[in-house]
Design an enzyme around this catalytic site. Structure first.
Site, mmCIF file in Angstrom:
data_model
loop_
_atom_site.group_PDB
_atom_site.id
_atom_site.type_symbol
_atom_site.label_atom_id
_atom_site.label_comp_id
_atom_site.label_asym_id
_atom_site.label_seq_id
_atom_site.Cartn_x
_atom_site.Cartn_y
_atom_site.Cartn_z
ATOM 1 N N GLY A 1 0.778 -1.239 0.000
ATOM 2 C CA GLY A 1 0.000 0.000 0.000
ATOM 3 C C GLY A 1 0.803 1.279 0.000
ATOM 4 N N MET B 1 -3.596 -6.814 -7.768
ATOM 5 C CA MET B 1 -3.042 -7.887 -8.598
ATOM 6 C C MET B 1 -4.114 -8.903 -9.001
ATOM 7 S SD MET B 1 -0.116 -6.663 -8.779
ATOM 8 C CE MET B 1 0.809 -7.912 -9.649
ATOM 9 N N HIS B 2 -5.120 -8.408 -9.684
ATOM 10 C CA HIS B 2 -6.172 -9.288 -10.212
ATOM 11 C C HIS B 2 -6.745 -8.577 -11.427
ATOM 12 C CE1 HIS B 2 -9.792 -11.828 -10.404
ATOM 13 N NE2 HIS B 2 -10.470 -10.697 -10.545
ATOM 14 N N ILE B 3 -6.842 -9.291 -12.533
ATOM 15 C CA ILE B 3 -7.374 -8.677 -13.753
ATOM 16 C C ILE B 3 -8.895 -8.658 -13.665
ATOM 17 C CG2 ILE B 3 -7.580 -8.901 -16.253
ATOM 18 C CD1 ILE B 3 -4.790 -10.376 -16.099
ATOM 19 N N LEU B 4 -9.468 -7.463 -13.694
ATOM 20 C CA LEU B 4 -10.917 -7.316 -13.616
ATOM 21 C C LEU B 4 -11.527 -7.377 -15.011
ATOM 22 C CD1 LEU B 4 -10.955 -4.472 -10.976
ATOM 23 C CD2 LEU B 4 -11.904 -6.762 -10.625
ATOM 24 N N HIS C 1 0.567 1.417 -13.613
ATOM 25 C CA HIS C 1 1.346 0.304 -14.177
ATOM 26 C C HIS C 1 2.802 0.728 -14.343
ATOM 27 C CE1 HIS C 1 2.193 -3.385 -16.234
ATOM 28 N NE2 HIS C 1 2.607 -2.748 -17.306
#
Length: 222
Positions: free
Chosen positions: A18, A105-108, A138
């Site tokens: 964070g 860290m998760h592709i939505l 990014h």
């Protein structure tokens, strides 16, 4: 209260320590990010230190946790798309003006995006009238090193003399990973003989600046 003086509501999605969230917290209600509050920090990792940062902020920021695999185990027959819709549901409860992915860290996929941009409504509810902007940080330049491990891949490319610089950007989130419209782009030169840790340090300093700039830019456009 006039729209210009209304406090703009931000929801931040995180997975890790964070530090970028902290940059946003530190900028709240300064000239860098005026009339703004973070109303929720959502993590897909229970141990993410960013949740502690949010809880220890002044005033404390509401936190939530929802991870993909535990969700799928608890809801047999549900899919990744259902999980994305559940994330959208948590976000929409906050009625945000902006959603910031800060090391999420998760592709939505569309399960999230079509609820956030108003293409679909939650069960039995009207879709949102105004699409809610979603931005992502990014650690690479547009079109270079999309997806995971961008810093390591850029450093390896520099060692192989394929590139002389990398960078970081804030971009709008679309279905294609790291391919949304770039909003803030910053080039960062790579230096001969510099260990990857030093390069990463320099890059993170830039990230902390541009995530705030990107958030302000989008909020000011609303």
């Amino acid at each position: 209260m006039s729209d210009s003086s209304r406090t703009r509501r931000i929801v931040v999605l995180i997975s890790g320590s964070g530090t970028n969230l902290q940059a946003l917290i530190d900028a709240l209600n300064t000239p860098a990010l005026p009339n703004a509050s973070i109303t929720l920090v959502l993590s897909n990792r229970k141990s993410a230190y960013g949740l502690t940062r949010a809880a220890q902020a002044t005033p404390p920021i509401l936190t939530a946790y929802l991870a993909l695999q535990p969700y799928l185990k608890q809801h047999v027959g549900k899919t990744r798309e259902d999980y994305d819709a559940e994330v959208a549901k948590i976000v929409l409860k906050e009625k945000p003006d902006l959603v910031v992915l800060a090391g999420w860290m998760h592709i939505l996929g569309d399960g999230f995006l079509e609820l956030i941009d108003g293409r679909k409504g939650l069960d039995g509810e009207e879709p949102v009238k105004t699409p809610i902007p979603v931005i992502n940080l990014h650690p690479a330049l547009p079109g270079a090193f999309d997806g995971a491990n961008a810093i390591e891949r850029a450093y390896a490319a520099f060692q192989a003399r394929e590139i002389t610089h990398s960078g970081a950007m804030v971009h709008r989130v679309v279905k294609d990973v790291d391919r949304g419209e770039p909003l803030i782009v910053r080039e960062i030169p790579l230096e001969k003989g510099e260990p990857i840790e030093k390069f990463e340090e320099r890059l993170h300093r830039v990230e902390h600046e541009i995530i705030v700039e990107g958030a302000k830019k989008v909020l000011d456009e609303l």
